[in-house]
Scaffold this active site. Structure first.
Site, PDB file in Angstrom:
ATOM      1  N   HIS A   7     -16.498   3.806  -4.678  1.00 25.89           N
ATOM      2  CA  HIS A   7     -15.606   4.949  -4.481  1.00 25.89           C
ATOM      3  C   HIS A   7     -15.775   6.003  -5.572  1.00 25.89           C
ATOM      4  O   HIS A   7     -14.868   6.805  -5.823  1.00 25.89           O
ATOM      5  CB  HIS A   7     -14.138   4.508  -4.363  1.00 25.89           C
ATOM      6  N   ARG A  59       0.839  -1.208   0.000  1.00 21.71           N
ATOM      7  CA  ARG A  59       0.000   0.000   0.000  1.00 21.71           C
ATOM      8  C   ARG A  59       0.870   1.253   0.000  1.00 21.71           C
ATOM      9  O   ARG A  59       0.568   2.223  -0.701  1.00 21.71           O
ATOM     10  CB  ARG A  59      -0.922  -0.007   1.221  1.00 21.71           C
ATOM     11  N   CYS A  92     -19.255  -1.836   0.724  1.00 19.80           N
ATOM     12  CA  CYS A  92     -18.398  -0.702   1.088  1.00 19.80           C
ATOM     13  C   CYS A  92     -19.079   0.049   2.227  1.00 19.80           C
ATOM     14  O   CYS A  92     -20.305   0.004   2.360  1.00 19.80           O
ATOM     15  CB  CYS A  92     -18.207   0.209  -0.124  1.00 19.80           C
ATOM     16  N   TYR A 103     -14.112  10.285  -2.151  1.00 21.53           N
ATOM     17  CA  TYR A 103     -13.187   9.886  -3.206  1.00 21.53           C
ATOM     18  C   TYR A 103     -13.309  10.746  -4.460  1.00 21.53           C
ATOM     19  O   TYR A 103     -12.405  10.744  -5.299  1.00 21.53           O
ATOM     20  CB  TYR A 103     -13.388   8.412  -3.563  1.00 21.53           C
TER      21      TYR A 103
END
Length: 433
Positions: free
Chosen positions: A201, A97, A171, A255
């Site tokens: 997102h 990540r 989500c 996002y």
């Protein structure tokens, strides 16, 4: 149904995650919604798995919940007889990540784990692993539902559907906004229904209905009231200009900032420590806390890890799929489009409200999507199609095509540089590279 009769068996792949105590806490608190008799935590990291497993047992015991917690490194053994399998894995861990959040910035693009070039890298690492796990589930326990919380949820869920798996994506963005709106209005969250549309997102709240009663029809539209009275607070939560929310009359997901303020985000990300580094430190501290043999609640620090309301969303979805409460509920999920957004292919995965019950998931009809949002949705859907093709079949050209199609890239030279960096940083996870 599991052999435990009136109770259920759930399996969590990635059970050694520091997220897991959040899930366990929700299962313990919401036992009347989802009666769990056995929770199996599955993870290749045996030492970490035992640490999380011990805390999970103490959380259940501390709340007087009779569930049995077992742990295993064997996916096949763990998913056997499970009623549902929850996926919450991170291939490459926080180190991967951190790279996803770093090398795109070298090219002037946002570095983020699910959006842009970093999100593509995560998809390439993740899809083959998830499909391998799903094949094990199908071979050993074909009746189990697969609930995917693994990012990027849209691409991973599309991969599962393309391979014919019984899967739905989840989500926590929608439930988080539902809870915030309910708090602003001082009402029960179950009275708030969202007109939530887009992709994982990449969503907008085009309406917020205050229901007359939980699960009832009717109600009144309250989004203009929310924006008028609480627009500043909402905008600050999203780190977007209030003027934008007032101008559009909608609430974009956080996002969308990566698209609407791309260059601002690049500068911010360059100037600060990566989110991965901050999360890694939080995880280190959490694991120290989890090792305390008297700890039997999820620590407050876990709230800084992310994933707010994750357990509530998971419990509601699994309960509906397994029919533990009877009837049909409306929940925001990631599922096949099947004509709901007519400008997208049927096999695209959209994030919209859906009817969920023991018969499955049925996305609700949507009013026409405004061009301002539909254009971006269509472009990112095309990218996701190409990203999945690259994840399934490999090859530099496919990676390049996906990046070239992404709205945050879209330039030959930039896509070329990003492709080189993506491959250089992910060769150990890509069998074809």
């Amino acid at each position: 149904m599991s052999a435990l009769g009136s109770t259920l068996k759930l399996a969590v792949v990635g059970g050694g995650s520091t997220y897991t105590p959040e899930l366990v806490d929700g299962l313990a608190r919401l036992r009347d919604v989802l009666p769990v008799g056995e929770l199996v935590l599955i993870d290749p990291a045996a030492d970490r798995l035992e640490l999380i497993g011990g805390l999970a047992r103490r959380i259940f015991a501390g709340q007087g919940h009779p569930a049995v917690v077992t742990t295993t490194v064997d996916v096949g053994a763990g998913v056997a007889d499970a009623d549902a399998v929850l996926l919450q894995l991170r291939v490459g861990g926080q180190a991967a990540r951190h790279r996803d959040e770093t090398w795109p910035l070298e090219c002037g693009c946002v570095g983020q784990e699910t959006t842009g070039a970093g999100g593509l890298a995560k998809a390439l690492r993740t899809v083959p692993v998830v499909l391998d796990i799903a094949e094990t589930v199908r071979r050993i326990n074909p009746g189990a539902w697969i609930v995917d919380f693994t990012n990027p949820v849209g691409i991973v869920t599309r991969a599962l559907h393309s391979a014919g798996h019984r899967a739905v994506g989840l989500c926590n963005v929608a439930i988080g906004l539902q809870r915030r709106f309910a708090a602003h209005l001082g009402v029960d969250p179950e009275l708030i229904r969202l007109d939530h549309v887009g992709l994982n997102h990449l969503t907008w709240e085009r309406g917020v209905t205050l229901l007359d009663a939980p699960g009832a029809g009717g109600g009144r539209e309250v989004l203009p009231e929310l924006l008028s009275a609480y627009g500043t607070e909402i905008a600050e939560d999203l780190r977007l200009p209030r003027a934008l929310l007032q101008r559009l009359g909608v609430v974009p997901s956080y996002y969308l900032r990566y698209y609407y303020q791309h260059d601002v985000m690049v500068e911010e990300l360059r100037a600060q420590e990566s989110r991965a580094a901050r999360v890694a430190e939080i995880e280190r501290q959490l694991l120290e806390l989890y090792a305390d043999p008297v700890l039997d609640t999820k620590p407050e620090l876990l709230g800084r890890r992310g994933g707010a309301f994750y357990s509530e969303a998971a419990v509601q979805l699994i309960a509906a799929l397994l029919g533990t409460r009877g009837g049909t509920s409306v929940q925001v999920v990631n599922t096949r489009n099947d004509g709901v957004l007519p400008f997208l292919p049927d096999d695209a995965v959209v994030e919209v409200p859906a009817e969920v019950d023991a018969a499955g998931v049925r996305p609700l009809p949507q009013r026409p999507v405004e061009p301002l949002y539909a254009g971006l949705i269509a472009a990112v859907t095309a990218y996701e199609h190409l990203a999945l093709d690259a994840a399934l079949h490999g090859g530099r050209d496919r990676v390049f095509d996906a990046l070239l199609a992404h709205p945050l890239v879209g330039r030959i030279e930039l896509a070329d540089r990003l492709t080189d960096r993506l491959l250089a940083h992910n060769r150990e996870h890509l069998a074809w590279a």
